[in-house]
Design a protein around this motif. Structure first.
Motif, short mmCIF file in Angstrom:
data_model
loop_
_atom_site.label_atom_id
_atom_site.label_comp_id
_atom_site.label_asym_id
_atom_site.label_seq_id
_atom_site.Cartn_x
_atom_site.Cartn_y
_atom_site.Cartn_z
N TYR A 9 0.82 -1.21 0.00
CA TYR A 9 0.00 0.00 0.00
C TYR A 9 0.84 1.25 0.00
O TYR A 9 0.52 2.25 -0.61
CB TYR A 9 -0.98 -0.03 1.18
N CYS A 10 1.98 1.18 0.72
CA CYS A 10 2.86 2.35 0.74
C CYS A 10 3.38 2.62 -0.66
O CYS A 10 3.49 3.76 -1.09
CB CYS A 10 4.03 2.12 1.69
N SER A 12 1.93 1.93 -3.39
CA SER A 12 0.91 2.37 -4.35
C SER A 12 0.67 3.87 -4.30
O SER A 12 0.83 4.55 -5.28
CB SER A 12 -0.41 1.62 -4.11
N SER A 13 0.33 4.41 -3.15
CA SER A 13 -0.01 5.83 -3.21
C SER A 13 0.20 6.61 -1.93
O SER A 13 0.15 7.82 -1.94
CB SER A 13 -1.47 5.98 -3.63
N SER A 14 0.40 5.96 -0.84
CA SER A 14 0.38 6.73 0.40
C SER A 14 1.63 7.54 0.67
O SER A 14 1.55 8.64 1.17
CB SER A 14 0.10 5.81 1.57
N ALA A 69 -3.93 10.63 3.15
CA ALA A 69 -3.80 9.28 2.61
C ALA A 69 -5.06 8.46 2.86
O ALA A 69 -4.99 7.26 3.10
CB ALA A 69 -2.57 8.60 3.23
N SER A 72 -5.49 5.41 0.61
CA SER A 72 -4.70 4.25 1.02
C SER A 72 -5.33 3.59 2.24
O SER A 72 -5.38 2.36 2.33
CB SER A 72 -3.28 4.69 1.37
#
Length: 795
Positions: A9-10, A12-14, A69, A72
DNA sequence: TTAGGGTTAG
C-alpha cells in the motif's frame, strides 16, 4: 503478512513527497471507494476472517490520521477483518477530519447494513458530519439509533449532538439534548454559548454564559472567546468588561486568542483606547490581533490610525498583512473617499499574491464604489472567478449608490437569470435594488417587489427599503403604513421615515418623528442627523436646523460628517447669505467635496449670483470630471442672464469631456400605469387633448403670454429652443388633471429639477383647479396646493 | 480512537 500488506500500500499511493501534499489532498478529496464485497463467502481468498494484527491496525490509524492518505487507508480497510468496530471508527473519523462528510455518513450506513457493533467512538464523527452537511433528518436518525443502542447518555456523544443541532439551525433541539444530559462538562456549556452565537443570537449566548458561571463552572478560553464574540455582536460593553475581569482573574488574559477577542469586543463597542491597551499587553502578537486592532480603528471612524496600524504591521519583521488585514482597512478608504489608498491596497494584494480571494475582491469592489470609481469596481467585479451572492449584491449597490440605476437593474436582471447557478436574490438584493426602481419612477415594479418581499416574512431591511421606495414614489401614506406595521423597527427605519417626511416638505413632522424616536430610547446616529437636517433644509426651518446641528456634538457627542455640512450649506443658501455659506465651507474641518460645492452652486442659482456659481462650478470641476448637472445648471444661469457666449462655451466643454445632457423625462401614474413624457412630446395617444388642456390652463393662469422684459428679442429667439412651453412636466400635469379622481392629489415624477417657469405655473394650476399636485424631482417633492409650494420657492 | 476557539465582504 502485515509487512507485505503495508509495503504494497505504501508503494501504491500513500508515501508521497511532502511538497506534493496539496496534490495528495486533492486526490484524497476525490477519492473513489474500492468495490467492496457484498458477501464475503464469494471471496474466500480474502484475509478478512483473520483478526487484524496490531501492526496493520496501527498502519490504518496512521494513514487515516495523516490527513492526506485516506485513499490508502480505505484500500487497506478493505483488506482487513471488518468485524472489528475500531477500524470502522478510524475510517469514519478520518473521512470526517478530511472534510469527506457525506462519505463518512455513507460509511456509517454501511456499518449499519453490515450489522457491525457500534460503540461510544462510532457516533461523534458521524454526528459531526451530519451537522456539517446540514442533514437534520440523517442526524436525527443517528440520534434515534444511539438511543436504541443505549449510548445517548455519553457525555462526548451528547456534546456532539448539541453542536450538530446548532449547525442545522435547531437551537431548541440542541437545548433539549443539553437539558436531558445526565452529566455536563465544560464543553457542554461552551457548546451552548458558542451555538447560540453561531445562530446569531448573542443575547442568548451571553445568557448561557452567565448561567454557566452561576452553576459554578470556571470558564476556560473557549467559553470566554464565544462570550466575548456575543458581546461584540450585540455591542454589550458592560458584559464585555465583566468578562474581561473574569479573564484576568482566571489568568487567561495573556492568551493571544482571548486577547484578540477582547480587542475585537472593545473595538466593536467603540472603546478603541481599551482595545489599544489590551493589544499592547499581549506578549506574542499574531496577524489576527493586528487585524482586530485595525478593525477597531475603522469602527470608530479613525481612518488615519487604521492606515498607520497597517503600516506599523508591515514594519514589524515578523508580521505580514494578510487578506483580512486589507479587508479590514478598506472601509477607511471609503470613509475618506480616497481612491488612491484603495488602488494602493489593490496593488499590494496583487503583488503579495493575495488574489484571487472572493471576500477581498468583494471588499475592493465595495470600496471602489464608495470612492465613486464605478468603472474600477465594474472591471474588478467582472474578473472575480468565484462570485457569490454578496459579490453580486455589492456590485448592484455600487451602481445604486452612484446613481447608475439602469445599470443596477440590468445587473439585477442578469443575476435573476443566473438562478441556475444557485444564485437566488436574497433580502439584501431586494433592498438594494428597490431604490433604483423608485428613482426611475417604476412604481408598478416597486409594488411587485413589495408583493415578492412577502416570502421573506417580516424583514426589517426590506421594510426600510420599501418605506424609502414608496416615499420616493410620492406615496407617503403607504410608507407610513409599512413603518407603523413593522414589528422590528430599528434606527434605520426611524431615519428613513424622518427622511421621507423631509423629502415631502413636512419638516415639522420630521422633527416630531425624531422626538418620538428618542422617546422610544433609540439613540440617533450620523444618519439621523442627515435626515433631520435635510428635512430642516427642505422646509426652510433655519433656526431648528442650526439647533440640531449644534446639538450633534454638544448633546449627542457625534462629529458632524460631510453630509451634515452639506445640509447646513443648503440652509445658509436658503437664508440668502452666500458669503456666510462660503465662509462656512472654508472653515469646515473636512475637505469640501463636489457635493458641498454642489450645494453652494444651488444656493448661487437660487440667489441669482453668477460669480458664486462660477466659483462653485470651477471647484466641482477640479474635484470630479463628470458632473453633468453642474454644467447644465451653470449653462441655464448664463442663458437666463443672456450670456450666450458662455452658454456655448459650456456646451463645447461638455462635448469635449464627452458629457451628454440628461434627457429630461416626466411620468404620471394613471390607473396603475406609468405615462411617460419627454420635451415637446406629441407621441402620447391623447396628445391633442393634453395640448388643449395645457392651452386652457395657460390662459386661465395668465401664463399664455410670458414676456420677460430683461431679454432682448435675439435672446428670446435663442431661449425658445429650450423654452418651458414644451417641458414634459406640464404635459404630465395636464394628463394628471383630467385622468385622475377629481379633487384628489396626484404625483408627477421627473428626473431633472423643475424649472422656475413650470414651478410658477404648477402653483397657479393648483389654485385654479383646487387640486394638490405633487411633483418629485431628484432631490425632493414639491407639494403645490392653493397657489403655494411646500418648498417655499427654494429648491 | 472521541469535541470546542479569535480577526474577513453586501
Amino acid at each position: 503478512m502485515a509487512a507485505t500488506v503495508l509495503t504494497s500500500y505504501c508503494c501504491s499511493s500513500s508515501l508521497k513527497p511532502i511538497d506534493d501534499s496539496s496534490k495528495q489532498l486533492e486526490e484524497t478529496k476525490s477519492v473513489k471507494f474500492p468495490e467492496r464485497a457484498r458477501n464475503s463467502r464469494r471471496h474466500p481468498s480474502r484475509p478478512s476472517i483473520k483478526p487484524n494484527s496490531p501492526a496493520v491496525t496501527r498502519s490504518l490509524l496512521a494513514l487515516a490520521d495523516s490527513g492526506c492518505a485516506m485513499d490508502s487507508a480505505l484500500q487497506l480497510f478493505e483488506k482487513m477483518n471488518h468485524s472489528d468496530t475500531f477500524i470502522w471508527n478510524v475510517i469514519i473519523r478520518g473521512l470526517a477530519r478530511n472534510g469527506l462528510f457525506s462519505e463518512a455518513v455513507d460509511f456509517y450506513r454501511r456499518m449499519e447494513r453490515e450489522g457491525i457493533r457500534m460503540d461510544y467512538f462510532t457516533f461523534p464523527f458521524v454526528i459531526k458530519a451530519c451537522g456539517e452537511l446540514m442533514w437534520l433528518t440523517e442526524g436525527q436518525r443517528v440520534h434515534a439509533r444511539l438511543i436504541k443502542v443505549g449510548l445517548d447518555s455519553d457525555i462526548y456523544v451528547c456534546n456532539f449532538l448539541v453542536e450538530m443541532y446548532f449547525s442545522v439551525g435547531c437551537a431548541e433541539l440542541a437545548e433539549k439534548v443539553f437539558e436531558e444530559m445526565p452529566q455536563r462538562d465544560l464543553v457542554s456549556w461552551n457548546s451552548m454559548v458558542a451555538g447560540y452565537l453561531s445562530a446569531g443570537d448573542g443575547f442568548s449566548s451571553l445568557g448561557w454564559f452567565r448561567e454557566m458561571i452561576g452553576s459554578g463552572k470556571k470558564p476556560d478560553r473557549f467559553g470566554v472567546i464565544s462570550a466575548l464574540g456575543a458581546c461584540s455582536k450585540e455591542s454589550c460593553l458592560k458584559s464585555g468588561k465583566e468578562i474581561h475581569c473574569l479573564v484576568i482573574k482566571n489568568g487567561i488574559d495573556l492568551d493571544v486568542m482571548v486577547g484578540t477577542s477582547l480587542v475585537d469586543m472593545y473595538g466593536k463597542c467603540g472603546e478603541v483606547r481599551s482595545a489599544e491597551m489590551v493589544f499592547h499587553l499581549i506578549p506574542l502578537k499574531n496577524v489576527a490581533v493586528w487585524n482586530s486592532l485595525i478593525n477597531a480603528y475603522v469602527v470608530s471612524g479613525k481612518s488615519a490610525e487604521s492606515f498607520a496600524c497597517l503600516r506599523l504591521m508591515q514594519e514589524d519583521q515578523h508580521m505580514v498583512p494578510d487578506a483580512i488585514s486589507l479587508i479590514n482597512v478598506l472601509p477607511s478608504c471609503s470613509q475618506v473617499g480616497s481612491l488612491k489608498e484603495c488602488q494602493s491596497i489593490h496593488g499590494y494584494a496583487f503583488r503579495k499574491l493575495l488574489l484571487p480571494q472572493v471576500v477581498l475582491e468583494t471588499s475592493l469592489v465595495d470600496a471602489y464604489g464608495k470612492c465613486a470609481a464605478v468603472r474600477s469596481a465594474e472591471r474588478l467585479f467582472s474578473v472575480i472567478s468565484e462570485k457569490n451572492l454578496i459579490s453580486w449584491n455589492t456590485m448592484i449597490a455600487v451602481y445604486v449608490q452612484n446613481e447608475k440605476h439602469e445599470e443596477a437593474l440590468e445587473l439585477f436582471q442578469e443575476m435573476c437569470l443566473k438562478q441556475y447557478h444557485h444564485l437566488k436574490p436574497d433580502a439584501i438584493t431586494i433592498a438594494s435594488i428597490l431604490p433604483s426602481y423608485a428613482e426611475l419612477a417604476m412604481v408598478n415594479e416597486c409594488k411587485q417587489i413589495h408583493a415578492l418581499a412577502a416570502k421573506f416574512g417580516s424583514n426589517t431591511v426590506i421594510s426600510n427599503a420599501l418605506i424609502h421606495a414608496y416615499a420616493k414614489c410620492g406615496d407617503l401614506d403607504t410608507a407610513r403604513r409599512i413603518f407603523d406595521r413593522m414589528p422590528g423597527k430599528n434606527l434605520v427605519s426611524w431615519n428613513t421615515m424622518i427622511l421621507a417626511y423631509g423629502m415631502h416638505g413636512f419638516g415639522e413632522t420630521a422633527i416630531a418623528t425624531f422626538s418620538q424616536m428618542r422617546e422610544t430610547g433609540i439613540e440617533p446616529d450620523q444618519g439621523s442627523f442627515v435626515s433631520l437636517l435635510y428635512s430642516c433644509s427642505i422646509s426652510g426651518l433655519i433656526e431648528q436646523g442650526w439647533e440640531y446641528f449644534n446639538a450633534m456634538k454638544s448633546e449627542y457627542n457625534i462629529d458632524p460628517g460631510i453630509e451634515q455640512y452639506g445640509c447646513m450649506i443648503d440652509l445658509l443658501g436658503r437664508s440668502g447669505n452666500l458669503d456666510a455659506a462660503r465662509e462656512f465651507i472654508e472653515q469646515m474641518p473636512l475637505p469640501p467635496t463636489a457635493r458641498i460645492w454642489g450645494s453652494f452652486l444651488s444656493a448661487s442659482r437660487n440667489n441669482n449670483d453668477l460669480a458664486s456659481a462660477e466659483l462653485a462650478a470651477s471647484k466641482i470641476s477640479s474635484l470630479e470630471h463628470d458632473n453633468t448637472g453642474c454644467y447644465v445648471l451653470l449653462s441655464n444661469m448664463y442663458a437666463e442672464a443672456g450670456r450666450w457666449e458662455d452658454v456655448n462655451r459650456i456646451k463645447s466643454l461638455m462635448k469635449e469631456k464627452g458629457l451628454a445632457k440628461t434627457t429630461a423625462s416626466c411620468s404620471v401614474q394613471i390607473g396603475g400605469k406609468s405615462e411617460r413624457f419627454v420635451y415637446h412630446d406629441v407621441s402620447h395617444r391623447e396628445a391633442n387633448m393634453i395640448s388643449e388642456v395645457l392651452d386652457v390652463m395657460l390662459k386661465q393662469t395668465g401664463e399664455d403670454v410670458k414676456m420677460n422684459m430683461k431679454f432682448r428679442p435675439v435672446d428670446l429667439i435663442k431661449r425658445r429652443r429650450g423654452s418651458p412651453e414644451g417641458h414634459a412636466v406640464r404635459l404630465a400635469i395636464c394628463l394628471g388633471l383630467v385622468s385622475t379622481a377629481v379633487g384628489k392629489p396626484f404625483v408627477v415624477r421627473q428626473n431633472t429639477r423643475i424649472c422656475k417657469d413650470c414651478h410658477r405655473l404648477a402653483k397657479k394650476i393648483s389654485r385654479a383647479c383646487n387640486r394638490e399636485i405633487v411633483v418629485g424631482d431628484g432631490k425632493a417633492f414639491h407639494h403645490f396646493n392653493g397657489g403655494v409650494c411646500s418648498c417655499g420657492d427654494y429648491w
